[in-house]
Design a protein around this motif. Sequence first.
Motif, mmCIF file in Angstrom:
data_model
loop_
_atom_site.group_PDB
_atom_site.id
_atom_site.type_symbol
_atom_site.label_atom_id
_atom_site.label_comp_id
_atom_site.label_asym_id
_atom_site.label_seq_id
_atom_site.Cartn_x
_atom_site.Cartn_y
_atom_site.Cartn_z
ATOM 1 N N PHE A 11 0.547 -1.151 -5.030
ATOM 2 C CA PHE A 11 0.321 -1.991 -3.854
ATOM 3 C C PHE A 11 -0.978 -2.781 -3.920
ATOM 4 C CE2 PHE A 11 2.858 1.591 -1.974
ATOM 5 C CZ PHE A 11 4.048 0.881 -1.911
ATOM 6 N N GLU A 33 5.870 -6.092 0.940
ATOM 7 C CA GLU A 33 6.375 -5.096 -0.009
ATOM 8 C C GLU A 33 7.249 -4.088 0.725
ATOM 9 O OE1 GLU A 33 6.150 -4.655 -3.275
ATOM 10 O OE2 GLU A 33 4.621 -6.119 -3.821
ATOM 11 N N ASP A 37 8.454 -0.553 1.974
ATOM 12 C CA ASP A 37 7.776 0.682 2.362
ATOM 13 C C ASP A 37 8.818 1.788 2.460
ATOM 14 O OD1 ASP A 37 6.267 2.729 3.390
ATOM 15 O OD2 ASP A 37 5.678 1.684 5.218
ATOM 16 N N SER A 92 8.920 4.065 5.700
ATOM 17 C CA SER A 92 9.218 3.560 7.048
ATOM 18 C C SER A 92 10.719 3.480 7.280
ATOM 19 C CB SER A 92 8.595 2.177 7.252
ATOM 20 O OG SER A 92 9.410 1.192 6.660
ATOM 21 N N LEU A 124 5.590 -3.074 4.201
ATOM 22 C CA LEU A 124 4.140 -3.018 4.054
ATOM 23 C C LEU A 124 3.671 -4.452 3.867
ATOM 24 C CD1 LEU A 124 3.546 -0.100 1.513
ATOM 25 C CD2 LEU A 124 2.899 -0.142 3.923
ATOM 26 N N ILE A 180 0.527 -6.427 2.073
ATOM 27 C CA ILE A 180 -0.618 -6.242 1.195
ATOM 28 C C ILE A 180 -1.644 -7.318 1.532
ATOM 29 C CG2 ILE A 180 -1.406 -5.997 -1.184
ATOM 30 C CD1 ILE A 180 0.823 -3.982 -0.244
ATOM 31 N N PRO A 236 -2.530 -1.882 1.011
ATOM 32 C CA PRO A 236 -1.357 -1.917 1.894
ATOM 33 C C PRO A 236 -1.721 -1.620 3.346
ATOM 34 C CG PRO A 236 -1.435 0.164 0.706
ATOM 35 C CD PRO A 236 -2.576 -0.671 0.191
ATOM 36 N N THR A 256 0.494 -1.047 7.091
ATOM 37 C CA THR A 256 1.816 -0.909 7.694
ATOM 38 C C THR A 256 2.024 -2.059 8.677
ATOM 39 O OG1 THR A 256 1.040 0.434 9.553
ATOM 40 C CG2 THR A 256 1.720 1.620 7.524
ATOM 41 N N TRP A 257 3.268 -2.267 9.030
ATOM 42 C CA TRP A 257 3.594 -3.304 10.002
ATOM 43 C C TRP A 257 2.896 -2.990 11.334
ATOM 44 C CZ3 TRP A 257 4.990 -7.833 8.817
ATOM 45 C CH2 TRP A 257 5.595 -8.688 9.732
ATOM 46 N N GLU A 272 -0.017 -1.437 11.690
ATOM 47 C CA GLU A 272 -1.435 -1.785 11.541
ATOM 48 C C GLU A 272 -1.658 -3.292 11.663
ATOM 49 O OE1 GLU A 272 -3.290 1.623 8.634
ATOM 50 O OE2 GLU A 272 -1.876 0.193 7.734
#
Length: 187
Positions: free
Chosen positions: A82, A140, A142, A145, A150, A152, A157, A159-160, A162
């Motif tokens: 990642f 990318e 994940d 999930s 994800l 980058i 990486p 998360t969606w 975050e």
Amino acid sequence: MHLCERCESNKAKVSLQMEETSMYLCTHCYNDLMAEELEIDLEPLPETFSMKDYKGVNRTFCVDRRIHPNGIFLEAEENIEFGYKFAVHGELDSNQQELLNKLIEKARKGTGEQQVETRVFPSGQAYHAMISDQLTGLIEYDETSDGTPLVILDGQPFTWEEVGKMLMTYEGFQIKLNLYDPTDDIE
């Protein structure tokens, strides 16, 4: 995992379908076959290059070349899971060293500017925040999930969820989401 049916030593990355047969080839053997078929010369290119990012951290990239009937594709993928990834495309008759230079410059530009920083609430809780009003990254898969990707950013990486939290500081703002092919230049 298949081994290349031509050199019988490298990991096969390409499944080539020809009429009623198929072949599993490594990238090197595939490129040799395509270069012969398309009557182009493969210029020697380095397999890796390194550069420092915006923090001064050394980043190493593996260079992958793929020859296709519609052109030459070069991809630089960081040698960590990642990490950063960059790609360029040129015509079959393009100067492959110039194409590599374009890829390196794209990587230099992409690693040279920080987009996300970690800040701390008065309570001591850390959070990620966008530095400017835009993000440029890579989508990318994940596997952890339930169908969200994800993203980058800055070679790491997120998360969606975050990314969504970073966007919450812009509540009430308009948003425009553009998607680009990895070989496109983003201004």
